[in-house]
Motif scaffolding. Structure first.
Motif, mmCIF file in Angstrom:
data_model
loop_
_atom_site.group_PDB
_atom_site.id
_atom_site.type_symbol
_atom_site.label_atom_id
_atom_site.label_comp_id
_atom_site.label_asym_id
_atom_site.label_seq_id
_atom_site.Cartn_x
_atom_site.Cartn_y
_atom_site.Cartn_z
ATOM 1 N N THR A 201 17.174 34.769 90.367
ATOM 2 C CA THR A 201 17.295 35.501 89.121
ATOM 3 C C THR A 201 18.107 36.764 89.372
ATOM 4 N N LYS A 202 18.361 37.495 88.308
ATOM 5 C CA LYS A 202 19.136 38.724 88.406
ATOM 6 C C LYS A 202 18.434 39.805 87.606
ATOM 7 N N MET A 203 18.653 41.060 88.005
ATOM 8 C CA MET A 203 17.999 42.169 87.311
ATOM 9 C C MET A 203 18.944 43.360 87.202
ATOM 10 N N GLY A 204 18.712 44.158 86.161
ATOM 11 C CA GLY A 204 19.447 45.394 86.007
ATOM 12 C C GLY A 204 20.161 45.568 84.685
ATOM 13 N N ARG A 205 20.453 44.482 83.980
ATOM 14 C CA ARG A 205 21.252 44.602 82.764
ATOM 15 C C ARG A 205 20.415 44.883 81.521
ATOM 16 N N ARG A 206 19.113 44.972 81.663
ATOM 17 C CA ARG A 206 18.284 45.329 80.517
ATOM 18 C C ARG A 206 18.256 46.834 80.301
ATOM 19 N N ALA A 207 18.788 47.594 81.244
ATOM 20 C CA ALA A 207 18.830 49.050 81.145
ATOM 21 C C ALA A 207 20.260 49.518 80.942
ATOM 22 N N GLU A 208 20.418 50.746 80.442
ATOM 23 C CA GLU A 208 21.746 51.339 80.338
ATOM 24 C C GLU A 208 22.374 51.379 81.726
#
Length: 330
Positions: free
Chosen positions: A81-88
């Motif tokens: 999976t990937k993370m980080g693009r839910r935040a500015e």
């Protein structure tokens, strides 16, 4: 299907995997039943690597993949999976506290205690260059939340910076017949370091399937409609950053090369095979909206070596049609 070691994860994965952006959002509507059929058809065709992200449908893709994974426990699948693009997209948001919150949400969505591979999702360059980033990721490995971590990148420079880090297991990068720049430095550097390469956008958002023309339209909620100018996210993710009319001409050239291949090989299969047959590539992750597409994409893992004439033809069409438009940008 042939399997290769996914870099420092040590895991063996199929050379053709499955990208699940389509199963979450941004490609028009895909029902959950259709999403599940895509996953099952891929598995039956030998796909063992599945790539998702917390932002695809705000977790919908992860949850669908998680239910599929639960029904196939012990069958040797690898889920990233990937993370980080839910935040500015500010470097300060890529903090240890946010990493913890994001990975816990993904673990819950996927229904797993330990995520096989987590990737930072095209973060700012400053994040990739910051020692604190890797300290925080190392902590997630140490406490068992993730088994390994990698970085999904937009640019060659970002890829090279991440490859230089000792615990980065994999790099995810756009690589296709309209985006050749990673062949020059990224793939050789990854091979030397023992870092896996996950190739995304293999069909240049469908252009290289040869099925589009000037009259083709896309749904309003499809990024091929709303992100052609890069207003939602990096324009390189949509048609590989190539203007649509130029992409159609390049795709026609590619189709002519495919017609000279022996046997029954579609343009999409040739495009996928061209990627996994590059030295240093671990797996390619085409998406699919239905089971027929999933089976056809997986069959690209059985395509015979394309040959030097085909490889030279791809380089020629790139130089003639798209190099000046994209090579300096990413």
């Amino acid at each position: 299907m042939e399997k290769r070691t996914l870099g420092r994860t040590g895991r063996e994965v199929s050379v053709v995997g499955l990208g699940t952006w389509q199963l979450g959002a941004d490609w028009g509507e895909v029902s959950e039943a259709d999403a599940r059929e895509v996953l099952e058809a891929s598995a039956a065709a030998g796909v063992t690597f599945y790539d998702t992200a917390d932002v695809y449908g705000d977790g919908r893709s992860e949850r669908v993949v998680g239910r599929f994974l639960a029904d196939h426990a012990g069958e040797g699948f690898t889920v990233a999976t990937k993370m980080g693009r839910r935040a500015e997209q500010l470097p300060e948001n890529y903090s240890a506290a946010n990493f913890r919150a994001w990975i816990d949400r993904s673990r819950n969505n996927l229904g797993v205690d330990t995520v096989d591979l987590v990737q930072l999702h095209c973060p700012p360059s400053a994040t990739i260059e910051d020692d604190a980033t890797y300290d925080a990721l190392d902590a997630l490995v140490e406490d068992g939340s993730v088994a390994a971590y990698g970085v999904s990148v937009e640019t060659v420079d970002q890829a090279l910076a991440a490859i230089a880090r000792p615990h980065v297991a994999s790099i995810q990068v756009i690589l296709n017949a309209l985006r050749l720049k990673p062949l020059e430095r990224v793939l050789p550097a990854a091979q030397e370091a023992g870092v896996g390469i996950i190739a995304r956008v293999p069909l240049a958002s469908g252009l290289l399937s040869g099925k589009y023309d000037a009259s083709t339209t896309f749904a309003a909620d499809d990024h091929r409609s709303y992100n052609r100018d890069g207003s939602a996210f990096d324009v390189g993710e949509t048609f590989s950053g190539v203007p649509y009319d130029v992409g159609l001409a390049a795709a026609a050239d590619f189709g002519a090369l495919v017609r000279d291949l022996p046997g029954e090989v579609t343009s999409a299969q040739a495009a996928i095979a061209w990627i996994w047959q590059q030295p240093g590539v671990s797996t390619v992750i085409p998406g699919a909206r239905n089971s027929e597409q999933a089976r056809s994409n997986a069959a690209a893992g059985d395509v015979a070596p394309l040959g030097e004439a085909f490889l030279a033809g791809v380089r020629d069409l790139y130089d003639a049609r798209v190099r000046e438009l994209v090579h300096h940008r990413w």
